[in-house]
Design an enzyme around this catalytic site. Sequence first.
Site, PDB file in Angstrom:
ATOM      1  CG  MET A  69      -1.973  -1.089   1.225  1.00 56.46           C
ATOM      2  SD  MET A  69      -2.980  -1.091   2.737  1.00 56.46           S
ATOM      3  CE  MET A  69      -1.827  -1.866   3.896  1.00 56.46           C
TER       4      MET A  69
ATOM      5  CB  CYS B  38      -1.772   0.988  -8.220  1.00 54.41           C
ATOM      6  SG  CYS B  38      -2.075   2.625  -7.503  1.00 54.41           S
TER       7      CYS B  38
ATOM      8  CG  ASN C  17      -5.850  -7.612  -2.120  1.00 55.11           C
ATOM      9  OD1 ASN C  17      -5.667  -6.692  -2.910  1.00 55.11           O
ATOM     10  ND2 ASN C  17      -5.869  -7.420  -0.817  1.00 55.11           N
ATOM     11  N   GLY C  18      -8.868  -8.220  -1.168  1.00 49.69           N
ATOM     12  CA  GLY C  18     -10.042  -7.350  -1.263  1.00 49.69           C
ATOM     13  C   GLY C  18     -11.079  -7.627  -0.204  1.00 49.69           C
TER      14      GLY C  18
ATOM     15  N   GLY D 135      -4.918  -5.821   3.081  1.00 46.94           N
ATOM     16  CA  GLY D 135      -4.385  -4.474   2.933  1.00 46.94           C
ATOM     17  C   GLY D 135      -5.006  -3.494   3.900  1.00 46.94           C
TER      18      GLY D 135
END
Length: 323
Positions: free
Chosen positions: A17, A100, A200-201, A224
């Site tokens: 991040m 990103c 991810n997420g 994250g």
Amino acid sequence: MRIGPYQLANKVVCAPMAGVTDHTFRELCRRFGAALAVSEMLSSNPLVWQSEKSQNRMGHRQESGIRSVQIAGSDPEQMAAAARYNVEIGAHIIDINMGCPAKKVNKKLAGSALLQYPELVEQIIQAVVNAVDVPVTLKIRTGWDPDNRNGVQIARIAEDNGIQALAVHGRTKACMYKGEAEYDTIAAIKQQVSIPVMANGDITTPEKARFVLDFTGADAVMIGRAAQGRPWIFREVVHYLATGQKLAAPSVSEVQQILLEHVQGLHQLYGEHAGARIARKHVGWYLAEHDPQGIFRSEFNGIELALTQLDALNDYFHKLAAT
């Protein structure tokens, strides 16, 4: 899960991040159980490598554990050169950023904007993989908008050209961080490739981590934003995946100890002036639950001196413990 010669200790990884996963934060996350903590993205443009920001991100040899360094850009030759340079200064793994969604990154045709151009994706991957003798990984989104979810196509290109692990955020570029992550595409990708896949997420709890692993068949979860102000989430998730039992939340005194260590680490990494400014957002995240009205955060944001920040935090926790 294995990435090249590196065996991960568990199935929980800290996502890269920008502006967050600096050296100080990564060390905390690893200590709390993250098997891998990927660096903030580094520009592939050599003109900025000597800048203070880049130099702060390039102290790879001081890092504990497996050192995974993310690079971003759109020129294959520059990306290859950036990969070589970061390996020379201590990277164990090179991660390519194609996830990103930030405008300032995408307007340079980097990050998730690259998903629109599979041929360029292939050229970048080939250039980076051929440039270094360490494992190369890739982070992507499910596509560039909901009508163009080409994550499976990109994953096949990645595997065919030597990528050794893939992280997939369950949103498209156009979705930014809005709405809810979808895991169907991640599941489809996992079925189509044989390399390890990290999901991810929106993985915010141990139970959600278990659900996502089961639903997608992924080899690991990548966490994250849920780790911002909460690096102990890795400890909680690792424990739950291993035992099916939930750990108790950290005590107020432990949160105090972790936060003070984090803030002091930022002061040391960036210098007292810049470190004090960077610390503000982290303090806001840590104390969101305890200071929902933002009263202390507003006061804290006005403090310019590093030592005064530490004194203010100690006073705050002393009062919190008294109540």
